[in-house]
Design an enzyme around this catalytic site. Structure first.
Site, PDB file in Angstrom:
ATOM      1  N   CYS A  59      -4.830  -3.160   2.843  1.00  0.00           N
ATOM      2  CA  CYS A  59      -4.492  -2.914   4.459  1.00  0.00           C
ATOM      3  C   CYS A  59      -6.000  -3.389   5.038  1.00  0.00           C
ATOM      4  O   CYS A  59      -6.249  -3.827   5.004  1.00  0.00           O
ATOM      5  CB  CYS A  59      -3.926  -1.357   4.887  1.00  0.00           C
ATOM      6  SG  CYS A  59      -3.320  -1.001   6.735  1.00  0.00           S
ATOM      7  N   LYS A 104      -9.834   1.959  -1.900  1.00  0.00           N
ATOM      8  CA  LYS A 104      -9.866   1.339  -1.004  1.00  0.00           C
ATOM      9  C   LYS A 104     -11.518   2.210  -0.088  1.00  0.00           C
ATOM     10  O   LYS A 104     -11.033   3.043   0.129  1.00  0.00           O
ATOM     11  CB  LYS A 104      -8.423   1.954   0.683  1.00  0.00           C
ATOM     12  CG  LYS A 104      -8.399   1.513   1.264  1.00  0.00           C
ATOM     13  CD  LYS A 104      -7.057   1.295   2.301  1.00  0.00           C
ATOM     14  CE  LYS A 104      -7.453   1.680   4.203  1.00  0.00           C
ATOM     15  NZ  LYS A 104      -6.084   1.504   4.529  1.00  0.00           N
ATOM     16  N   GLU A 160       0.995  -0.866   0.084  1.00  0.00           N
ATOM     17  CA  GLU A 160      -0.426  -0.055   0.166  1.00  0.00           C
ATOM     18  C   GLU A 160       1.003   1.349   0.082  1.00  0.00           C
ATOM     19  O   GLU A 160       2.092   1.382   1.250  1.00  0.00           O
ATOM     20  CB  GLU A 160      -0.497   0.549   1.103  1.00  0.00           C
ATOM     21  CG  GLU A 160      -1.290   0.821   1.341  1.00  0.00           C
ATOM     22  CD  GLU A 160      -2.100   1.434   3.678  1.00  0.00           C
ATOM     23  OE1 GLU A 160      -2.835   1.866   3.355  1.00  0.00           O
ATOM     24  OE2 GLU A 160      -1.772   0.539   3.395  1.00  0.00           O
ATOM     25  N   GLU A 188      -6.006   8.495   7.154  1.00  0.00           N
ATOM     26  CA  GLU A 188      -6.828   8.028   6.245  1.00  0.00           C
ATOM     27  C   GLU A 188      -8.059   8.739   5.689  1.00  0.00           C
ATOM     28  O   GLU A 188      -8.422   9.011   4.942  1.00  0.00           O
ATOM     29  CB  GLU A 188      -6.707   7.062   6.096  1.00  0.00           C
ATOM     30  CG  GLU A 188      -5.438   6.343   5.700  1.00  0.00           C
ATOM     31  CD  GLU A 188      -5.293   4.903   5.825  1.00  0.00           C
ATOM     32  OE1 GLU A 188      -6.369   4.825   4.433  1.00  0.00           O
ATOM     33  OE2 GLU A 188      -5.033   4.315   7.092  1.00  0.00           O
ATOM     34  N   ASN A 238      -7.180   5.644  -2.099  1.00  0.00           N
ATOM     35  CA  ASN A 238      -6.283   5.293  -1.920  1.00  0.00           C
ATOM     36  C   ASN A 238      -6.315   4.097  -2.945  1.00  0.00           C
ATOM     37  O   ASN A 238      -7.589   3.259  -2.158  1.00  0.00           O
ATOM     38  CB  ASN A 238      -5.732   4.379  -0.519  1.00  0.00           C
ATOM     39  CG  ASN A 238      -4.916   3.915   0.051  1.00  0.00           C
ATOM     40  OD1 ASN A 238      -4.033   3.091  -0.017  1.00  0.00           O
ATOM     41  ND2 ASN A 238      -4.524   3.369   1.327  1.00  0.00           N
ATOM     42  N   ASN A 247       0.495  -1.092   5.793  1.00  0.00           N
ATOM     43  CA  ASN A 247       0.850  -0.117   6.281  1.00  0.00           C
ATOM     44  C   ASN A 247       0.243   0.189   7.298  1.00  0.00           C
ATOM     45  O   ASN A 247      -0.722   0.525   8.289  1.00  0.00           O
ATOM     46  CB  ASN A 247       1.065   1.070   5.973  1.00  0.00           C
ATOM     47  CG  ASN A 247       2.217   1.302   4.477  1.00  0.00           C
ATOM     48  OD1 ASN A 247       2.995   2.621   4.175  1.00  0.00           O
ATOM     49  ND2 ASN A 247       1.411   0.978   3.172  1.00  0.00           N
TER      50      ASN A 247
END
EC number: 3.5.1.77
Length: 304
Positions: free
Chosen positions: A172, A127, A47, A146, A110, A197
């Site tokens: 993730c 994502k 990611e 995020e 993302n 991550n």
């Protein structure tokens, strides 16, 4: 007749905030070349693989924030990765921060892509399960913004034909949600791959810190087994700008068995021989969706 391939994970060690994209792409190229020399057909990268994990900072300068995003893929700096992949005949999965402008409005995602052995982008995922928080929280030793810097993905959980395999993606936190896996399982995904991550310290619930690796592998193994799919997870790992990131990048069989696992906190390539027909073994004899699922009882899942 079995359908065999060699699958790899290209784990990244930490990326410093000052490290340039050219330097990062050079590291990815080293792993890509290493994988190709070992007969790999497809490699999974982490990611946000082109920069440090920037959501750990609170930015007030929009231009500074924008510098972490890609406005085209591949751009000039990343293009050598695509060209080398085509020369070597190896596909890859790559995560990055995507910035698009629609109707004069900036949209940030993302994002992860699938690239086939000819160097062509054949799939994209954004994502969906964004963790963290939206506003600055002073008590944290590092932020996890995020929800501030990305909007939830709008592409669903697509499955693509990539060379010989049907592939889907997670990013993730998605790997922790069973809906992620089941949607792609129902679509026939044979390989479900993605990057992460993951900090080893979770400020809101530090009592869970000792379980970080366990929960990561539990999610991967359960997702693979319950959907009869191979899976691969590539981490960005080690001490990155004062934040320790989880290692244990892995490849998991449809039986839920871990068949490859990293042992370092730096750039590392692991591989596994993958028989795609093992997916059918699980889906016919254990998780036969058509024979055993009772979706009329599952409505609550989609309501809340």
């Amino acid at each position: 007749m079995t359908r065999q391939m060699i699958l790899a994970v290209g784990q990244q060690g930490p990326i410093a905030r000052a490290e340039t994209r050219e330097q990062v792409v050079g590291r990815l190229l080293d792993m890509l070349t290493n994988a190709a020399s070992r007969g790999v057909n497809f490699i999974v990268f982490p990611e946000l693989a082109l920069t440090t994990f920037f959501p750990r900072w609170h930015f007030t300068d929009e231009a500074e924030l924008d510098s972490f995003y890609e406005t085209e893929m591949p751009g000039p700096v990343v293009r050598p990765l695509f060209e080398t992949a085509a020369e070597l005949g190896i596909g890859f999965n790559l995560g990055y921060a995507e910035l698009v402008v629609e109707g004069g409005v900036k949209r940030r995602f993302n994002t992860s892509i699938l690239v086939d052995k000819s160097g062509k982008i054949v799939g994209k995922y954004r994502k969906i399960h964004l963790p963290g928080h939206k506003e600055y929280e002073a008590y944290r030793p590092f932020q996890h913004l995020e929800k501030r810097y990305f909007e939830p993905g709008d592409l669903g959980f697509p499955v693509y034909d990539v060379d010989a395999a049907k592939m889907g993606m997670f990013i993730c936190n998605d790997r922790r949600w069973p809906e992620t896996w089941r949607v792609m399982g129902l679509k026939g995904a044979e390989i479900i791959c993605g990057g992460y991550n993951t900090p080893t310290h979770n400020p809101p619930v530090p009592q869970h810190d000792h379980l970080t690796s366990f929960h990561h592998l539990l999610s991967m193994q359960a997702g693979s087994y319950q959907n009869g799919a191979w899976s691969a997870a590539a981490g960005k790992v080690g001490m990155e700008e004062g934040c320790m990131l989880l290692g244990h990048s892995c490849i998991v069989a449809p039986t839920g068995e871990i068949v490859a696992l990293t042992t370092t906190l730096e750039d590392e390539v692991i591989t596994a021989a993958v028989d795609l027909d093992r997916c059918r073994e699980l889906r016919e004899h254990i998780f036969n969706f058509k024979a055993h699922r009772q979706p009329q009882h599952y409505g609550l899942i989609a309501e809340f």
